[in-house]
Design an enzyme around this catalytic site. Sequence first.
Site, PDB file in Angstrom:
ATOM      1  N   LYS A 117      45.803  34.036  39.448  1.00 22.08           N
ATOM      2  CA  LYS A 117      45.445  32.997  38.930  1.00 22.08           C
ATOM      3  C   LYS A 117      45.208  33.124  37.393  1.00 22.08           C
ATOM      4  O   LYS A 117      45.708  32.292  36.699  1.00 22.08           O
ATOM      5  CB  LYS A 117      43.774  32.956  39.140  1.00 22.08           C
ATOM      6  CG  LYS A 117      43.281  32.834  40.577  1.00 22.08           C
ATOM      7  CD  LYS A 117      41.743  32.478  40.703  1.00 22.08           C
ATOM      8  CE  LYS A 117      41.106  33.560  40.283  1.00 22.08           C
ATOM      9  NZ  LYS A 117      41.154  34.974  40.927  1.00 22.08           N
TER      10      LYS A 117
ATOM     11  N   ARG B 174      33.821  29.778  43.990  1.00 28.73           N
ATOM     12  CA  ARG B 174      34.272  30.757  44.823  1.00 28.73           C
ATOM     13  C   ARG B 174      33.479  30.843  46.377  1.00 28.73           C
ATOM     14  O   ARG B 174      33.728  31.548  46.932  1.00 28.73           O
ATOM     15  CB  ARG B 174      33.772  32.252  44.063  1.00 28.73           C
ATOM     16  CG  ARG B 174      35.163  32.715  43.332  1.00 28.73           C
ATOM     17  CD  ARG B 174      34.791  34.220  42.883  1.00 28.73           C
ATOM     18  NE  ARG B 174      35.675  35.186  42.866  1.00 28.73           N
ATOM     19  CZ  ARG B 174      36.480  35.152  41.518  1.00 28.73           C
ATOM     20  NH1 ARG B 174      36.283  34.533  40.622  1.00 28.73           N
ATOM     21  NH2 ARG B 174      37.076  36.259  41.520  1.00 28.73           N
TER      22      ARG B 174
ATOM     23  N   ARG C 270      47.511  46.710  37.602  1.00 28.09           N
ATOM     24  CA  ARG C 270      46.932  45.778  36.645  1.00 28.09           C
ATOM     25  C   ARG C 270      46.475  46.544  35.152  1.00 28.09           C
ATOM     26  O   ARG C 270      45.608  47.374  35.407  1.00 28.09           O
ATOM     27  CB  ARG C 270      46.001  44.919  37.188  1.00 28.09           C
ATOM     28  CG  ARG C 270      45.334  43.624  36.236  1.00 28.09           C
ATOM     29  CD  ARG C 270      45.086  42.667  36.943  1.00 28.09           C
ATOM     30  NE  ARG C 270      43.789  42.862  37.576  1.00 28.09           N
ATOM     31  CZ  ARG C 270      43.228  41.612  38.362  1.00 28.09           C
ATOM     32  NH1 ARG C 270      43.850  40.447  38.244  1.00 28.09           N
ATOM     33  NH2 ARG C 270      42.235  41.704  38.987  1.00 28.09           N
TER      34      ARG C 270
ATOM     35  N   ARG D  90      40.789  47.162  34.352  1.00 33.89           N
ATOM     36  CA  ARG D  90      39.404  46.447  34.527  1.00 33.89           C
ATOM     37  C   ARG D  90      38.355  47.567  35.616  1.00 33.89           C
ATOM     38  O   ARG D  90      39.064  48.158  36.440  1.00 33.89           O
ATOM     39  CB  ARG D  90      39.621  45.235  35.461  1.00 33.89           C
ATOM     40  CG  ARG D  90      39.857  44.150  34.612  1.00 33.89           C
ATOM     41  CD  ARG D  90      40.338  42.807  35.300  1.00 33.89           C
ATOM     42  NE  ARG D  90      39.462  42.585  36.028  1.00 33.89           N
ATOM     43  CZ  ARG D  90      39.505  41.289  37.009  1.00 33.89           C
ATOM     44  NH1 ARG D  90      40.365  40.285  36.440  1.00 33.89           N
ATOM     45  NH2 ARG D  90      38.732  40.757  37.968  1.00 33.89           N
TER      46      ARG D  90
ATOM     47  N   ARG E 192      35.851  43.023  46.956  1.00 36.09           N
ATOM     48  CA  ARG E 192      36.282  41.720  46.727  1.00 36.09           C
ATOM     49  C   ARG E 192      37.196  40.822  47.744  1.00 36.09           C
ATOM     50  O   ARG E 192      37.070  39.624  47.612  1.00 36.09           O
ATOM     51  CB  ARG E 192      37.047  41.821  45.269  1.00 36.09           C
ATOM     52  CG  ARG E 192      36.097  42.360  44.336  1.00 36.09           C
ATOM     53  CD  ARG E 192      37.109  42.899  43.021  1.00 36.09           C
ATOM     54  NE  ARG E 192      37.835  42.070  42.384  1.00 36.09           N
ATOM     55  CZ  ARG E 192      39.144  42.442  41.564  1.00 36.09           C
ATOM     56  NH1 ARG E 192      39.097  43.616  41.299  1.00 36.09           N
ATOM     57  NH2 ARG E 192      39.830  41.341  41.080  1.00 36.09           N
TER      58      ARG E 192
HETATM   59  P1  AMP Z   1      38.152  37.312  38.127  1.00 33.70           P
HETATM   60  O1  AMP Z   1      38.276  37.422  36.924  1.00 33.70           O
HETATM   61  O2  AMP Z   1      38.324  35.799  38.721  1.00 33.70           O
HETATM   62  O3  AMP Z   1      38.723  38.311  39.183  1.00 33.70           O
HETATM   63  O4  AMP Z   1      36.433  37.660  38.349  1.00 33.70           O
HETATM   64  C1  AMP Z   1      35.976  39.158  38.351  1.00 33.70           C
HETATM   65  C2  AMP Z   1      34.716  39.148  38.840  1.00 33.70           C
HETATM   66  O5  AMP Z   1      33.649  38.206  38.185  1.00 33.70           O
HETATM   67  C3  AMP Z   1      34.334  38.782  40.277  1.00 33.70           C
HETATM   68  O6  AMP Z   1      34.693  39.654  41.192  1.00 33.70           O
HETATM   69  C4  AMP Z   1      33.076  38.214  40.403  1.00 33.70           C
HETATM   70  O7  AMP Z   1      32.025  39.503  40.288  1.00 33.70           O
HETATM   71  C5  AMP Z   1      32.824  37.725  39.023  1.00 33.70           C
HETATM   72  N1  AMP Z   1      32.991  36.201  39.135  1.00 33.70           N
HETATM   73  C6  AMP Z   1      34.109  35.371  38.494  1.00 33.70           C
HETATM   74  N2  AMP Z   1      34.012  34.394  39.188  1.00 33.70           N
HETATM   75  C7  AMP Z   1      32.641  33.971  39.656  1.00 33.70           C
HETATM   76  C8  AMP Z   1      32.328  32.948  40.420  1.00 33.70           C
HETATM   77  N3  AMP Z   1      32.694  31.754  40.311  1.00 33.70           N
HETATM   78  N4  AMP Z   1      31.183  33.172  41.086  1.00 33.70           N
HETATM   79  C9  AMP Z   1      30.629  34.651  41.166  1.00 33.70           C
HETATM   80  N5  AMP Z   1      30.933  35.350  40.632  1.00 33.70           N
HETATM   81  C10 AMP Z   1      32.312  35.527  39.862  1.00 33.70           C
END
Ligand code: AMP
Length: 214
Positions: A14, A88, A127, A157, A168
């Site tokens: 993404k 999500r 990553r 990260r 996740r």
């Molecule tokens: P990402 O960078 O999209 O992989 O998001 C990293 C982390 O941020 C996720 O594993 C969640 O803990 C949190 N997160 C990101 N987007 C959301 C969302 N829409 N709802 C809830 N938690 C989120």
Amino acid sequence: MKNILLLAPPAGGKGTQSELLQERYGIISISTGDLLRKASKREDELGEKIRKTIQNGKLVEDEIVLELLTKRLQEIGDENFLLDGFPRTVNQANELDLLLNKIGIELDYVFYLEVPKDILEKRITGRRLCNSCGKIHNVYLDENMKKCSCGGELSIRSDDTKEAFEIRYQTYLESTAPLIEYYESKNILYRIDANRDIQDVFLSITSVMERNSL
Ligand code: AMP
């Protein structure tokens, strides 16, 4: 230009594709992961709560995410946007519909980036994130990479561990994957084979957009 949503499992690409789309079309990318990572640096209770939730691979509470997202959407005004990492859950998708309805905006494309689990696992462990500009790199694609092209230091990260990935991925299957059907029923879902070279994935996305006159 229209409004886009990227739907994908963790490490599905993404962030990378949204960087490319931003570069090509000047569209504004909104990543709830980035908004939350920024908010997690705050030295208060909320910052601590977000930090722990992300690190454990769990989803942050809807209320917190929605507040950050609404604020960001207000900031960008009439500009087209690309949502990366939101919604999500089906509940978040309903909330998004309400929010967009209120401001008279529609989603035009939902690109679902499909990648098998074993590939995601590999991507996660390779990553790296630039501490300065936030660009995403993968040491599997460039073994000699020590720093970002901007000169910034690279870091891993906090949620890119094998344990957090498993959580996740399970959360993705249970809560996020139902969104595929949700958007399919609205006729705006496009399946993209994302287990390919970054540029090939990008070409598939832009071909859909150009076929539909962007
Ligand atoms: P990402 O960078 O999209 O992989 O998001 C990293 C982390 O941020 C996720 O594993 C969640 O803990 C949190 N997160 C990101 N987007 C959301 C969302 N829409 N709802 C809830 N938690 C989120």
